[in-house]
Design an enzyme around this catalytic site. Structure first.
Site: not given
Lengths: 409, 409
Positions: B156, B182, B193, B280, B404, B409
């Protein structure tokens, strides 16, 4: 920019008879900063405090606990910014005591009658000589109407001072309440926050004070969080100077005693919320209400789970109604027998989740409308009982990262 | 940019006999993305899984648990990205079942022999028709050497695929192990996870598999965190196809069985660490070791307290040895009788804190040197016992906030 946080004006803050405050620039960490504040209390004041539950509590917190336990009347408090005097071992304790002894000597009281407080960087040696050298100037500057100056004197990464006042009538006498706080980061108070000071001239029986300060903290500082980091230095102190001339309050029965307590709670809550409104990088003020729990404790767990989630907080920063993140935080809050099919979620008046799933009548644009506001209430209904709890928090923005990546430089 | 994370190369990954994988673009959320992956398992494979402890667990997690409990041989898995099918209520459950039924029909097996997995945005309806429509293409694409493609197919916000392989000798036979994972955000696995898949052609007695998958998860996925947010969809699945020709392993005694387990653990740990390395916004890979605890549980508490602290994580991002923040996190981890004067802290080889205070020989430039590294070990000695635990995490950077704040969007 803090979120809807008015700058306090000296004229709006009542002096509290029996309390004088002086502030000076002692050069604790940087030059030309108000970084040393003293509170001078007239004889006879009652003082109670609650302090961080962090086991790595700072040296001044340890000394405060000792001096309050010693049972002598507290006559002064000394607060430095720029250095937390935490993680400083035996030398840190000695420095906190040295500060108290120096102030006690200036005032002609005993060391145990002084409470020390520090806030700033952890694990660096307290420049105690500069603090001691600054004490005479701070004492000389002491005045009763110095509350705004004190609110400025205790700031670290706060962008503006925080101070509130109230007055109430008790037995035909006007009783005054004034308090200040500072916060900004490392904010997830557990008993109290670094730093809150609340004074009243009301006569309140000393034996009521410790219970009262706990109750006030539980309804205010213990319900806010910025980043989930419980500080080493959290301290919340309540002072009753008994100067208002009211008959001593010996219990909380009766409308006037209740009104006094409500006013104290009101100021404490505003001070705590002010810390969130001025949270590091905050752009939004979020109220998280959890209702329908079996116990208040489980409601708190859920509320803090939401309030600490970096994903929820960044979604608020982005005004993005990515509200599934709130559900995830509800789910991992630690309620083992939680039934997701009973859960409802509201964002202000917008009914987002019904019976655990997306409410069929929920429209993204309604969520978007609320998310764009500066003040947002998240309401979670757990559907398992009658308990409820509220906490206040802010969003997680780029500025939070910038401020904390740069704090020491 | 992930932290020291090699891009997997197909030639380095062993196929696992009995497992074929196909990936296609089903347009789940966006066009032109590999977003639908199927695993096809030969008859006779054993499968075990561990799943999120989040009480708001996703519909596919609920269905996985049901289907594994049903006790039929698992013959296929179907994984979509772009939509988590969580917080979707009864309709979400129906959609997860519909996906399984459609794949079962294509393969001529029963619905209970299919495990469904979803990852992506929470609280939006699963576009089940597009997924069902994509299944034939995914099946047609299935090959044994498709592990890298599968690792890409389940991404993702991951910036690169994650896959590792090992082989070991068992009873003169070569046994292969290959796994993919992932992660990226909402990462604080509690049991496992979202998503990890580990397959081996080793013959392992089916009754050992559930204990093994738990043990593997505890040594890998259950020790990593990015943001403390436990996902609604965490799933870790272990497949043993029994095709390697080794004599069935019925217990873990013996050097070869131990070597096999160690290799499985090795791959699981690398997959879990890969999630942190590609967290991230991650710029650093942090190992947090807590030693000298009374129990492993209290060591974990302390390690996660450090690993979740936004203040600690932003200090790492800034390469700022503001190490008092680590002490504060140790202090609020929840050990009621922690004695701060017993605590030592090391940053790699640098002895920062001795007996709870700043080590007199610690020099800021030594801390600075370590903080600038991409890989850092924080070692905390609690001085209360012999237990220890390790967790892995990353820093908190501007990119975490950007990613995040923009995710949907």
């Amino acid at each position: 920019m803090p979120v809807n946080l008015p700058v306090p004006v000296a004229a709006d803050l009542f002096p509290v008879a029996g309390v004088r405050i002086g502030v000076t620039e002692a050069g604790v960490r940087k030059a030309n900063r108000k970084d040393l504040t003293v509170f001078l209390l007239d004889e006879g004041a009652s003082v109670a405090g609650v302090f961080t539950q962090n086991r790595y509590c700072a040296a001044p917190v340890q000394v405060c606990r000792e001096h309050l336990a010693a049972g002598q009347d507290i006559r002064a408090m000394v607060i430095n910014t720029g250095n937390a005097n935490a993680g400083t071992g035996a030398a840190g304790l000695a420095n906190a005591r040295k500060t108290c002894a120096a102030l006690a000597k200036e005032l002609g009281v005993s060391e145990q009658q002084v409470l020390p407080f520090s806030t700033g960087v952890i694990m660096e040696e307290l420049p105690v000589d500069r603090i001691v050298a600054g004490l005479p100037a701070a004492i000389a500057a002491a005045k009763a109407d110095n509350w705004v100056v004190a609110a400025e004197g205790i700031m670290t990464t706060d962008t503006q001072p925080k101070a509130y006042s109230r007055s109430v009538q008790v037995g035909g006498k006007t009783v005054h309440i004034t308090g200040i706080s500072k916060g900004a980061g490392m904010i997830r108070p557990n008993m109290a926050t670094m730093l809150g000071y609340l004074a009243t001239d009301a006569a309140i029986a000393p034996e009521l004070l410790q219970g009262l300060v706990k109750e006030l903290a539980d309804g205010s500082f213990n319900r806010v969080t910025i980043d989930g980091d419980t500080s080493t230095n959290d301290s919340f102190v309540l002072i009753a100077t008994h100067k208002a001339g009211n008959e001593v309050i010996t219990n909380w029965d009766g409308a006037e005693a209740q009104a006094l307590k409500a006013a104290l709670q009101d100021v404490a809550r505003l001070l705590a919320q002010a810390i969130v409104r001025d949270g590091e990088g905050a752009t939004k003020f979020i109220t998280v209400k959890v209702e329908g729990g079996k116990t208040e404790e489980e409601c708190r767990l859920v509320a803090y789970s939401i309030a600490h989630s970096p994903l929820v907080k960044t979604a608020f920063f982005a005004s993005d109604p990515n509200l599934g993140r709130i559900l995830a935080a509800v789910g991992y809050a630690g309620i083992a027998d939680l039934d997701q099919t009973k859960i409802d979620l509201y964002l202000d008046d917008v009914h987002v989740v019904a019976d655990g799933g997306r409410n069929p009548s929920y429209r993204e644009e309604d969520g978007q409308r609320v998310m764009k506001q500066q003040e947002i209430t998240v309401r979670v209904l757990l559907g398992r009982g009658d308990a409820s709890q509220t906490v206040w928090t802010c969003d997680l923005s780029h500025d939070y990262v910038s401020i904390n990546a740069d704090y020491r430089s």
